[in-house]
Design an enzyme around this catalytic site. Sequence first.
Site, PDB file in Angstrom:
ATOM      1  N   ASP A  78       3.688   6.111  -1.224  1.00 54.18           N
ATOM      2  CA  ASP A  78       2.670   7.553  -1.504  1.00 54.18           C
ATOM      3  C   ASP A  78       3.037   8.516  -0.667  1.00 54.18           C
ATOM      4  O   ASP A  78       3.096   9.784  -1.037  1.00 54.18           O
ATOM      5  CB  ASP A  78       1.283   6.996  -1.063  1.00 54.18           C
ATOM      6  CG  ASP A  78       0.811   6.150  -2.335  1.00 54.18           C
ATOM      7  OD1 ASP A  78       1.515   5.145  -3.014  1.00 54.18           O
ATOM      8  OD2 ASP A  78      -0.443   6.349  -2.687  1.00 54.18           O
ATOM      9  N   CYS A 119       2.323  -1.611   1.143  1.00 53.75           N
ATOM     10  CA  CYS A 119       1.817  -0.506   0.892  1.00 53.75           C
ATOM     11  C   CYS A 119       0.736  -0.556  -0.390  1.00 53.75           C
ATOM     12  O   CYS A 119       0.350  -1.357  -0.836  1.00 53.75           O
ATOM     13  CB  CYS A 119       3.085   0.397   0.859  1.00 53.75           C
ATOM     14  SG  CYS A 119       3.683   0.641   2.430  1.00 53.75           S
ATOM     15  N   ASP A 120       0.418   0.845  -0.447  1.00 56.18           N
ATOM     16  CA  ASP A 120      -0.842   1.258  -1.003  1.00 56.18           C
ATOM     17  C   ASP A 120      -1.198   0.689  -2.262  1.00 56.18           C
ATOM     18  O   ASP A 120      -2.020   0.113  -2.575  1.00 56.18           O
ATOM     19  CB  ASP A 120      -0.818   2.648  -1.333  1.00 56.18           C
ATOM     20  CG  ASP A 120      -0.648   3.616  -0.092  1.00 56.18           C
ATOM     21  OD1 ASP A 120      -1.383   4.498   0.270  1.00 56.18           O
ATOM     22  OD2 ASP A 120       0.341   3.291   0.687  1.00 56.18           O
ATOM     23  N   LYS A 121      -0.419   0.779  -3.552  1.00 57.33           N
ATOM     24  CA  LYS A 121      -0.524   0.117  -4.802  1.00 57.33           C
ATOM     25  C   LYS A 121      -0.147  -1.257  -4.818  1.00 57.33           C
ATOM     26  O   LYS A 121      -0.688  -1.923  -5.997  1.00 57.33           O
ATOM     27  CB  LYS A 121      -0.038   0.999  -5.843  1.00 57.33           C
ATOM     28  CG  LYS A 121      -0.424   2.600  -5.569  1.00 57.33           C
ATOM     29  CD  LYS A 121      -1.987   2.719  -5.335  1.00 57.33           C
ATOM     30  CE  LYS A 121      -2.242   4.224  -4.788  1.00 57.33           C
ATOM     31  NZ  LYS A 121      -1.755   4.262  -3.654  1.00 57.33           N
ATOM     32  N   CYS A 191       2.279   2.673   7.344  1.00 56.72           N
ATOM     33  CA  CYS A 191       2.131   3.866   8.454  1.00 56.72           C
ATOM     34  C   CYS A 191       0.897   3.624   9.349  1.00 56.72           C
ATOM     35  O   CYS A 191      -0.180   2.864   8.719  1.00 56.72           O
ATOM     36  CB  CYS A 191       1.801   5.020   7.738  1.00 56.72           C
ATOM     37  SG  CYS A 191       3.238   5.912   6.805  1.00 56.72           S
ATOM     38  N   GLU A 442      -3.006  11.965  -5.021  1.00 61.36           N
ATOM     39  CA  GLU A 442      -3.755  12.262  -3.841  1.00 61.36           C
ATOM     40  C   GLU A 442      -3.713  13.607  -3.429  1.00 61.36           C
ATOM     41  O   GLU A 442      -2.569  14.270  -3.592  1.00 61.36           O
ATOM     42  CB  GLU A 442      -3.210  11.072  -2.811  1.00 61.36           C
ATOM     43  CG  GLU A 442      -3.522   9.698  -3.142  1.00 61.36           C
ATOM     44  CD  GLU A 442      -2.981   8.701  -2.017  1.00 61.36           C
ATOM     45  OE1 GLU A 442      -3.586   7.774  -2.147  1.00 61.36           O
ATOM     46  OE2 GLU A 442      -2.156   9.262  -1.187  1.00 61.36           O
ATOM     47  N   SER A 468      -5.571  10.549   0.121  1.00 58.58           N
ATOM     48  CA  SER A 468      -5.078   9.428   0.889  1.00 58.58           C
ATOM     49  C   SER A 468      -5.827   9.150   1.933  1.00 58.58           C
ATOM     50  O   SER A 468      -6.724   9.330   2.472  1.00 58.58           O
ATOM     51  CB  SER A 468      -3.849  10.334   1.899  1.00 58.58           C
ATOM     52  OG  SER A 468      -3.241   9.438   2.873  1.00 58.58           O
TER      53      SER A 468
END
Length: 552
Positions: A78, A119-121, A191, A442, A468
């Site tokens: 992202d 990570c995110d998704k 992150c 985002e 985000s």
Amino acid sequence: MRSSQVKDGVTRATQRSLLKATGLSNEDLKKPLVGVVNSFNEVNPGHVHLREIAESVKLGIASKGGVGLEFPVIALCDGIAMGHSGMRYPLASREIIADSIEAMAEGHQLDALVMITNCDKITPGMLIAAARLNIPSILIAGGPMYAGKFRDNRTDGSRLYEAAGQVSVGSITLEDLDEMEDQASPGCGACGLLGTANSMNCMAEALGMALPWNSTIPAYLAKRKALARRAGETVMDLIANDVKPRDIMTRQAFINAVAVDMAIGGSSNTILHLLAIAKAAKVDLTLEDFDELSKKSKKLIQMRPGGDMYMEDMYRAGGLGAIIKETAKLDFVDLNLPTVTGKTQAENVAGCSIKDENVIHTMENAFYNEGGLAILHGNICKEGAVVKQAAVSPEMLTHTGPCKCFDMEEDAVDAILTGKILPGDVVIVRYEGPKGGPGMREMLTPTAAICGAGLDKTVALITDGRFSGATRGAAIGHVSPEAAEGGEIALLQDGDIIEIDIPKRTLNVKLSDEELAKRKAAWVPHPPKVTDGYLVRYSKLVRSASYGAVVE
């Protein structure tokens, strides 16, 4: 075993031959076939080290009598996609991830899955697949990145967005920015702040679908590989005991996860993803549940971006287990639920404790006497909107000001960076929802620019897009219905007065119902921003953010 449909009988000679062509033996074909879903790639720093994790997982599977069969799945970063047209793809990729795992598992009739995420998704996509397939499954994350260090201060990559705003107002130089970007992201891992990546890995652990410590052991530590091996061993126990994801991901498990989410002040994206995972698990979970539970919850840790702590601090202070254990003091939390360990969540966290109360607070000494997230309603968000209230400056919890409207993110960023946004303004960024974006981009770039320009205590941003997990400030997203569906956010005009009252959970424009109806009658849909490719199909099928942006 499910894989018997592929391996057994005289009519399956071709299938056995093809499996032997991959290097399997007759002895291997008597064992459970476990899919090892590896989201490794060389683009995303959260995933660049996952080959090692996969090897440890396969060792664990083999040690308990199984055969690990690795296959890949995509994993967008992202942060790299942020701030340009590529940001239309990460949320939409959640469906590709879930669908591709389903296709591989069903096409080959795999007996179980170990899903390597970070990570995110990717984490929610994998949990959706696990719930949908309902075969023994476990997640193992790659772990968080350590914080960077810039001139004796800890930092992370997300701070560079704010630094861009600081450059625009002359408070730092381009040379400072260059030095900062060299130091902000020191190596592999998700992150290190509490963005969506680490928030969702926390949710996997809170739901009971990942081993204890999954969410907090830093990516660089040897303990991460040891945990991966144990995940491989554990999936074999899940097969032996026929424990499936829907046995674990019950409504109460989601209620517990929401309590943990509120306690850590997780990313607002967790709402989108938990709603979507619950739907796949055939669990009734609604936006109203989040609002009701937020009011009863407490925030126990001040993680970046809403504070100064990083995932490494949570790890050293007792891990997520200490926070889960503390949430058991809430009367709506019940930890006597099954998990992938074969023990209850209560048993998993029994030995956990808060090691540093300066980092993780107790319920009696909470940082915030509600959850980190809040759901707003009003005449421009009749189906709801989401704000990370714990990351909002006290001065902006209530705010009234004129709006300035933009139909895409880039125009809003340009206005912020060129001084066209003034103290008191409310920035509206619309046609960026699931359908209108498409892909619900985002808005970290504009919110970070607002913070970097020193406007975060006087300017709010409202969007039908999303934020985000690194966003802070008066940033209200997920406005539903979105502009592309004719939601009231599409009817706003420059100068309309917006009233925000986060404590009262309201978001309104000071216009009469008659005026809004008049504008609605004259509204003309915005031309589609994308006219070719996957996103066109996605935009036709995706539902509102208030339903988790699921694809029907």
